[in-house]
Design an enzyme around this catalytic site. Structure first.
Site, short mmCIF file in Angstrom:
data_model
loop_
_atom_site.label_atom_id
_atom_site.label_comp_id
_atom_site.label_asym_id
_atom_site.label_seq_id
_atom_site.Cartn_x
_atom_site.Cartn_y
_atom_site.Cartn_z
N LYS A 47 0.91 -1.18 -0.09
CA LYS A 47 -0.59 0.55 -0.08
C LYS A 47 0.82 1.00 -0.23
O LYS A 47 1.53 1.82 0.90
CB LYS A 47 -0.94 -0.11 0.87
CG LYS A 47 -1.56 1.17 2.02
CD LYS A 47 -2.08 2.19 1.13
CE LYS A 47 -2.90 3.16 1.64
NZ LYS A 47 -1.55 4.66 1.21
N GLU A 99 8.45 16.69 15.24
CA GLU A 99 8.80 15.98 13.62
C GLU A 99 8.34 16.86 12.89
O GLU A 99 7.49 17.58 12.49
CB GLU A 99 8.61 14.73 13.33
CG GLU A 99 9.46 14.45 12.25
CD GLU A 99 8.49 12.73 11.24
OE1 GLU A 99 7.67 12.34 11.92
OE2 GLU A 99 9.55 12.34 11.44
N GLY A 158 0.92 5.02 13.01
CA GLY A 158 1.74 4.09 13.37
C GLY A 158 1.21 3.48 14.86
O GLY A 158 0.61 1.81 15.02
N SER A 178 4.43 8.13 9.61
CA SER A 178 3.96 8.51 11.51
C SER A 178 3.58 8.09 12.52
O SER A 178 3.29 6.89 11.95
CB SER A 178 3.62 9.95 10.69
OG SER A 178 1.87 9.21 10.80
N GLU A 199 7.88 1.33 11.68
CA GLU A 199 9.00 1.78 11.60
C GLU A 199 8.64 3.87 11.57
O GLU A 199 7.66 4.04 10.72
CB GLU A 199 10.04 2.34 10.15
CG GLU A 199 10.26 0.54 10.20
CD GLU A 199 11.91 0.58 10.45
OE1 GLU A 199 12.09 1.51 11.11
OE2 GLU A 199 12.73 -0.41 10.71
N CYS A 254 13.00 10.42 7.51
CA CYS A 254 12.59 10.61 8.82
C CYS A 254 13.64 10.67 10.24
O CYS A 254 13.79 10.83 10.87
CB CYS A 254 12.20 8.89 9.19
SG CYS A 254 13.21 7.87 8.11
#
Ligand code: NDP
Length: 505
Positions: free
Chosen positions: A199, A407, A257, A253, A274, A308
């Site tokens: 995906k 972030e 996640g 993110s 991750e 990231c």
């Protein structure tokens, strides 16, 4: 049909016809060995530099996920599951070779889809993805179990373990490195004998679709690699909750996640997450400032900061703080800014207008919270028409400010002066994230000691953002768990069966 602004942009940079014909059509799913025709219900794909419509991608549904999962399960039970490890290895290598031949097309698709610099796509994304496949192809034939000498069983026995593919893997990937991050998941999953439903982000489906076509061309059985397109909250959610998926490997993110992880656990899927980062950079008084400044600039501004493990908060020793800042400023101001397809550009448009607005909000907050602008976007900035933000550096940042906690995922660097290494380590470790950290020093003692004290899954010394297929990549804390790449990744796609044989009954 693509809008005229995109056609003009393509003509200006001589985009090859093969690329144009791949993108100038409705994009469907890739299920059971073929691309499905996109339905009328499509999501607009917007080219980031011109901010004009490129094409439409199918707005998939849970029923499409059902079809892809059924196909993946069929391939697992059928030809792929029955294939010898060496034949599987050959196929993965054939895919890597096909990508090599197709490298220019793939690089264009990444530059067009993400808006990223084509020079980076050529140098990093495409070769990095190929290297992953080549490295993991070698593992297909080395996934042995163990024979053990049982130590507590009565009588004679024979005990051994078998490694088996975990089953059907869902690979959910973000938009910043669509091909490379997909390859991180795909290569190891295929090596272990799994089948995959991918995906991609709905913003960047092109390279995943191209990869699926290439795999089919080189002879992968139908259903081994499927791509389902559409929105995350529909397709991603359907994959996370699907009983036919055995393992979920997610990169994205921390917010998404966390929710995807909860859903996956409801059906007891194996899970790798991750997630995001806010990676610290420590520059000691013993650093080579030329090396430090140029690596810090790459570490934060590569892919226009949409990375990231970007080194986004610098702790500079008081003795070198001013000098480092001067070099960072000059380096940032010299960075070539422009269209992703321009081979000279390094700073290119952010992936979407929505994401750009979010980065601008962080910049405005940094101004409002008292960070001091060194170079880049002023408050209320972002006046350009082309989706680009200038490389921006703030000094006098602190952990009380969003710029040192959140972030941002854009070309924004925060700097702070520190008086001692203890202070630097304490502040570096104060984040909820733990994806990466960088250390700049010419003292071996200092770098080794700091690498032990820093709370991060990846440590870079006198460099930033290095990636190699042999090295496991993953974070601590809010940056998630599990690893992509390296032999450590393999266990995530294998289950271990223990077999006891009682002898001399
Ligand atoms: P998101 O978390 O928004 O999306 C990641 C993927 O999840 C996309 O494919 C998205 O699809 C999908 N998704 C969205 N909502 C759901 C849902 N409810 N259920 C299941 N899937 C969903 O991240 P971004 O794409 O914005 O990527 C940026 C983030 O990724 C940053 O936080 C960055 O740090 C992180 N990242 C982490 C890396 C690592 O290795 N640790 C590497 C690269 C990025 P859609 O886009 O279609 O909504």
């Amino acid at each position: 049909m693509m809008q005229q602004a995109v056609a003009d942009y393509f003509a200006r940079f001589g985009v090859p016809m093969e690329v144009v014909s791949f993108v100038d059509r409705p994009i469907g799913h890739f299920i059971d060995g073929r691309e499905t025709v996109a339905t009328a219900d499509r999501i607009d794909l917007v080219e980031p530099f011109t901010r004009s419509r490129l094409t439409g991608v199918v707005n998939g549904t849970a029923a499409d996920v059902d079809m892809a999962v059924a196909s993946a399960r069929g391939a697992l039970a059928g030809p792929w599951g029955k294939m010898s490890a060496l034949d599987r290895q050959k196929l993965i290598l054939r895919l890597a070779a096909a990508m090599e031949t197709d490298a220019d097309v793939l690089a264009h698709l990444e530059a067009i889809g993400v808006g990223k610099a084509i020079s980076d796509a050529r140098l990093i994304d495409v070769p990095g993805s190929i290297a992953n496949l080549e490295y993991f192809a070698g593992w297909t034939s080395k996934l042995d179990g163990r024979t053990t000498n049982a130590v507590a069983l009565p009588g004679e026995s024979f005990t051994y373990t078998i490694k088996e593919p975990v089953g059907v893997v869902a690979a959910i990937v973000p938009w910043n490195f669509p091909l490379q991050i997909l390859s991180w998941k795909l290569a190891a999953a295929l090596a272990c004998g799994c089948t995959v439903v991918c995906k991609p982000s709905e913003l960047t489906p092109l390279s995943a679709m191209r990869l699926a076509h290439l795999a089919s061309k080189v002879g992968f059985p139908d259903g081994v690699i499927n791509v389902v397109n559409g929105y995350g909250h529909v397709i991603g959610q359907a994959l996370a909750s699907h009983r036919g998926i055995d393992k979920l490997s997610f990169t994205g993110s921390t917010r998404v996640g966390t929710s995807v992880g909860k859903t996956a656990l409801e059906t007891m899927k194996r899970l790798t997450l991750e997630l995001g980062g806010k990676s610290p950079v420590i520059v000691t008084g013993k650093a080579d400032l030329d090396i430090a400044a140029s690596a810090i600039l790459v570490g934060i501004f590569m892919n226009s900061g949409q990375v990231c493990d970007a080194g986004s908060r610098v702790y500079a020793d008081a003795s070198i703080h001013e000098e480092l800042l001067a070099r960072l400023r000059t380096g940032a101001e010299d960075m070539p800014i422009g269209a992703g397809l321009d081979p000279n550009s390094k700073i290119t448009p952010l992936v979407s207008s929505a994401h750009r607005s979010s980065v601008l909000q962080h910049i405005d907050a940094a101004h409002a919270e008292g960070a001091v602008l060194v170079t880049g976007e002023g408050s209320g900035g972002g006046g350009r028409e082309d989706g680009i933000l200038q490389p921006t550096i703030f000094d006098q940042c602190s952990e009380k400010m969003g710029i040192f906690r959140e972030e941002i995922f854009g070309p924004v660097l925060g700097v702070s002066r520190v008086n001692t290494l203890d202070d630097a380590v304490e502040r570096a470790n104060s984040s909820i994230y733990g994806l990466a950290a960088a250390i700049y020093s010419d003292s071996v003692d200092e770098t080794i000691a700091l690498s032990r004290r820093l709370k991060a899954g990846n440590i870079y010394i006198n460099a930033h953002g290095l990636v190699d297929p042999t090295m496991p990549f993953g974070g601590l804390g809010a940056s998630g768990f599990g690893k992509d790449m390296g032999p450590e990744q393999l266990d995530g796609f294998l289950s271990t069966k223990s077999v006891y044989v009682q002898l001399n009954r």
